[in-house]
Design a protein around this motif. Structure first.
Motif, short mmCIF file in Angstrom:
data_model
loop_
_atom_site.label_atom_id
_atom_site.label_comp_id
_atom_site.label_asym_id
_atom_site.label_seq_id
_atom_site.Cartn_x
_atom_site.Cartn_y
_atom_site.Cartn_z
N SER A 301 71.61 47.86 17.31
CA SER A 301 72.63 47.34 18.23
C SER A 301 72.76 45.83 18.11
CB SER A 301 72.28 47.73 19.67
OG SER A 301 72.24 49.12 19.83
N THR A 302 71.62 45.14 18.01
CA THR A 302 71.64 43.67 17.91
C THR A 302 72.32 43.22 16.63
OG1 THR A 302 69.57 43.52 19.19
CG2 THR A 302 70.18 41.61 17.86
N GLN A 303 72.04 43.91 15.53
CA GLN A 303 72.67 43.53 14.25
C GLN A 303 74.18 43.76 14.30
OE1 GLN A 303 70.27 45.91 11.57
NE2 GLN A 303 69.04 44.13 10.95
N ALA A 304 74.60 44.83 14.96
CA ALA A 304 76.04 45.09 15.07
C ALA A 304 76.73 44.02 15.90
CB ALA A 304 76.26 46.48 15.67
N ILE A 305 76.10 43.63 17.02
CA ILE A 305 76.69 42.59 17.87
C ILE A 305 76.66 41.24 17.16
CG2 ILE A 305 76.44 41.36 20.06
CD1 ILE A 305 75.25 43.91 21.23
N LEU A 335 63.08 44.10 26.08
CA LEU A 335 63.60 43.67 24.78
C LEU A 335 65.12 43.47 24.84
CD1 LEU A 335 61.46 45.96 22.45
CD2 LEU A 335 61.19 43.50 22.84
N SER A 336 65.81 44.34 25.58
CA SER A 336 67.26 44.20 25.70
C SER A 336 67.64 42.88 26.35
CB SER A 336 67.84 45.37 26.50
OG SER A 336 67.65 46.59 25.82
N ASN A 337 66.90 42.50 27.41
CA ASN A 337 67.21 41.25 28.11
C ASN A 337 66.97 40.04 27.22
OD1 ASN A 337 68.05 42.39 30.54
ND2 ASN A 337 65.99 42.45 31.37
N VAL A 338 65.85 40.04 26.48
CA VAL A 338 65.53 38.89 25.63
C VAL A 338 66.51 38.81 24.46
CG1 VAL A 338 63.77 37.80 24.21
CG2 VAL A 338 63.11 38.97 26.31
N LEU A 339 66.82 39.96 23.84
CA LEU A 339 67.78 39.96 22.73
C LEU A 339 69.17 39.56 23.21
CD1 LEU A 339 66.64 43.23 20.92
CD2 LEU A 339 66.52 40.90 20.00
N ASP A 340 69.55 40.00 24.39
CA ASP A 340 70.85 39.63 24.93
C ASP A 340 70.95 38.12 25.12
OD1 ASP A 340 73.44 40.35 26.32
OD2 ASP A 340 72.40 39.32 27.94
N ASN A 341 69.86 37.48 25.60
CA ASN A 341 69.86 36.02 25.75
C ASN A 341 70.01 35.32 24.39
OD1 ASN A 341 69.70 36.02 28.48
ND2 ASN A 341 67.68 35.12 28.63
N GLY A 375 58.14 38.77 18.44
CA GLY A 375 58.78 37.46 18.54
C GLY A 375 60.29 37.55 18.30
N ILE A 376 61.05 36.95 19.19
CA ILE A 376 62.51 36.92 19.07
C ILE A 376 62.93 35.45 19.09
CG2 ILE A 376 64.70 37.58 20.13
CD1 ILE A 376 63.21 39.97 21.37
N GLY A 411 67.75 38.19 34.11
CA GLY A 411 67.22 38.92 32.96
C GLY A 411 65.78 38.59 32.62
N LEU A 412 65.45 37.31 32.50
CA LEU A 412 64.08 36.92 32.13
C LEU A 412 63.10 37.19 33.26
CD1 LEU A 412 64.76 33.61 30.17
CD2 LEU A 412 64.23 35.88 29.26
N ALA A 413 63.56 37.07 34.52
CA ALA A 413 62.68 37.37 35.65
C ALA A 413 62.30 38.85 35.65
CB ALA A 413 63.37 37.00 36.97
N ILE A 414 63.28 39.71 35.38
CA ILE A 414 63.00 41.14 35.29
C ILE A 414 62.07 41.43 34.12
CG2 ILE A 414 64.06 43.39 34.83
CD1 ILE A 414 66.51 42.43 36.38
N ALA A 415 62.33 40.79 32.99
CA ALA A 415 61.49 41.00 31.81
C ALA A 415 60.04 40.62 32.08
CB ALA A 415 62.05 40.20 30.63
N LYS A 416 59.82 39.47 32.69
CA LYS A 416 58.46 39.02 32.98
C LYS A 416 57.75 39.98 33.92
CE LYS A 416 55.88 34.90 34.46
NZ LYS A 416 55.03 35.52 35.49
N ALA A 417 58.45 40.44 34.97
CA ALA A 417 57.83 41.33 35.93
C ALA A 417 57.44 42.66 35.27
CB ALA A 417 58.78 41.58 37.10
#
Length: 470
Positions: A301-305, A335-341, A375-376, A411-417
């Motif tokens: 998905s990330t490569q397509a976007i 991973l979705s939140n970090v990749l989206d950022n 790592g992203i 996004g990052l707050a949710i990811a960290k939690a």
């Protein structure tokens, strides 16, 4: 001025009973309804002692304030520079008897209430005249000690009046806030309901597209991603519905300060709904999972976007990845939140790098599981130093808040939690960490900008892997 509450009226009656203990024949508390315009001066009696009908105060011969109110008490309650008159009674406050000789001389009984037998004490708090305490006795004037006690009663009434007015004001604000929350809840219910129809259509189109494509078709992974992300949105909507259902009891609070709130102590422990973060998704179910199975669809998905946004996305994965301890849905959310950022904050022509590295356990503690780092990295503008320590705070966007890039700072707050709930760790570096990018991806000039997020998870030990099958 707001209407006096029943609690305040009862307090007034209690205070007026103290004047009776001093020998007062009749005491009345008046509140000022309007003091803004001099042409509209209205005093309302709200309590009397003895408890005669307040309507009887209009009868001749009973103590009451005069109809004409003029500022005849200068200096004590007004500033010398003030030119606008303050509305005060035309009665002069009874002078206390200063000498013992006067104290011992009883006054002749009077058949009717006379102005000189009354004492009018203004109820003043924070330089505002709230009303008056009118009291008196016919047999003798007040001595200094008694007059001081009357002043204390007036002060108590003024303070109680202010507190009562503020309490009622807060109740009004609470009603408005409660009404607003109910409107917001209704609006969210409507939005979630309206999202479900187009979401169902998207999922249906994705499934139909999958049936028309062969697995080896290059568009097959894209169609599969449409169905998978649609399922994810559906799960999030269900969790949002559950959150609204749990929050609804908080909105059904009492609207008035009734006897329950006044006399009943609060419960020792109040239980609130579970945090929204713990509802995304079932994080408490940790199990050995195949990291590649989680990463592969997200990378596609990330490569397509990235291709659509004119970005390059390079991937560096080891040939063999160990199983990790975590939750599949929660890790996918992180991973979705970090990749989206990374996609959102990298300008066109930029580059992304996804790399997985293994950190073997310390030789002194070989029983510890292998640490797996994801790592992203991107070569975007990076994160200012002053924002680095706040990027995981809810609703914090820092310098990005002034940009045109949309976001909520969640996004990052949710990811960290979620990562911490899986006993992992998330790190951020800006500029980019060279150890987590390919040498041919980022030039020397790019090393002074960009961002790297590293997600650390615990690998599964041999015993944990074995227990998986029992």
């Amino acid at each position: 001025m707001l209407t006096a509450s029943s609690e305040f009226v009862q307090l007034c009656r209690t205070q007026l009973s103290l004047t009776a203990s001093l020998g007062a024949s009749l005491s009345v508390v008046y509140l000022a309804e309007a003091w803004v315009d001099e042409e509209q001066k209205k005093l309302i009696p709200i309590a009397a002692y003895p408890e005669t009908s307040l309507d009887d105060l209009k009868s001749p011969g009973l103590m009451r304030l005069p109809q004409t109110l003029t500022p005849t008490l200068p200096g004590v309650f007004t500033e010398p520079e003030t030119t606008a008159p303050i509305l005060l009674p035309s009665l002069e406050i009874n002078h206390c008897v200063e000498t013992e000789e006067n104290e011992d001389q009883p006054l002749e009984a009077e058949t009717d209430w006379q102005p000189e037998s009354q004492t009018v004490l203004p109820l003043i708090q924070e330089e505002v005249v709230l009303g008056f305490l009118v009291t008196g006795r016919q047999d003798r004037p007040w001595n200094p000690q008694e007059y001081h006690q009357l002043q204390q009663i007036a002060h108590t009434l003024a303070l109680a009046c202010i507190l009562d007015q503020r309490s009622q004001w807060f109740q009004q604000q609470f009603r408005q806030q409660q009404h607003l929350q109910l409107q917001q809840a209704d609006a969210l219910d409507n939005i979630f309901h309206q999202i479900k129809s187009p979401l169902t259509a998207v999922r249906t189109f994705g499934k139909l597209l999958l049936k028309r494509l062969l697995p080896e078709d290059k568009n097959y992974p894209i169609a599969n991603s449409i169905v998978r992300e649609s399922d994810r949105i559906q799960e999030l909507l269900q969790q949002a519905d559950q959150t609204l259902d749990q929050t609804e009891p908080l909105l059904n609070l009492p609207l008035t300060v009734d006897s329950v709130l006044v006399s009943t102590p609060p419960p020792e422990e109040v239980t609130f709904p579970t945090s929204v973060l713990t509802l995304l998704p079932a994080w408490e179910q940790l199990e050995p999972i195949n990291l590649y199975e989680v990463l592969e669809p997200l990378i596609l998905s990330t490569q397509a976007i990235a291709e659509e946004r004119q970005l390059q996305c390079q991937v560096d994965l080891p040939s063999k990845l160990p199983a990790i301890s975590g939750n599949r849905k929660a890790l996918r959310e992180v991973l979705s939140n970090v990749l989206d950022n990374a996609l959102k904050y990298t300008p066109p022509g930029g580059k992304l790098n996804i790399r997985v590295r293994l950190q073997k356990p310390n030789q002194k503690r070989p029983s510890q599981p292998t640490q797996v780092g994801i790592g992203i990295s991107d070569n975007g503008h990076g994160i200012p130093v002053e924002d680095l320590t706040h990027v995981f705070e809810r609703h914090y966007r820092g310098v990005q808040e002034r940009s045109e890039i949309p976001g909520t700072g969640l996004g990052l707050a949710i990811a960290k939690a979620l990562i911490e709930q899986m006993h992992g760790e998330i790190q951020v570096f800006s500029p980019v960490d060279p150890a987590w990018v390919s040498k041919d991806m980022i030039s020397v000039s790019d090393l002074c900008k960009g961002t790297t997020f590293i997600i650390w998870l615990q690998g599964v030990t041999a015993d944990q892997q074995l227990n998986r099958f029992f």
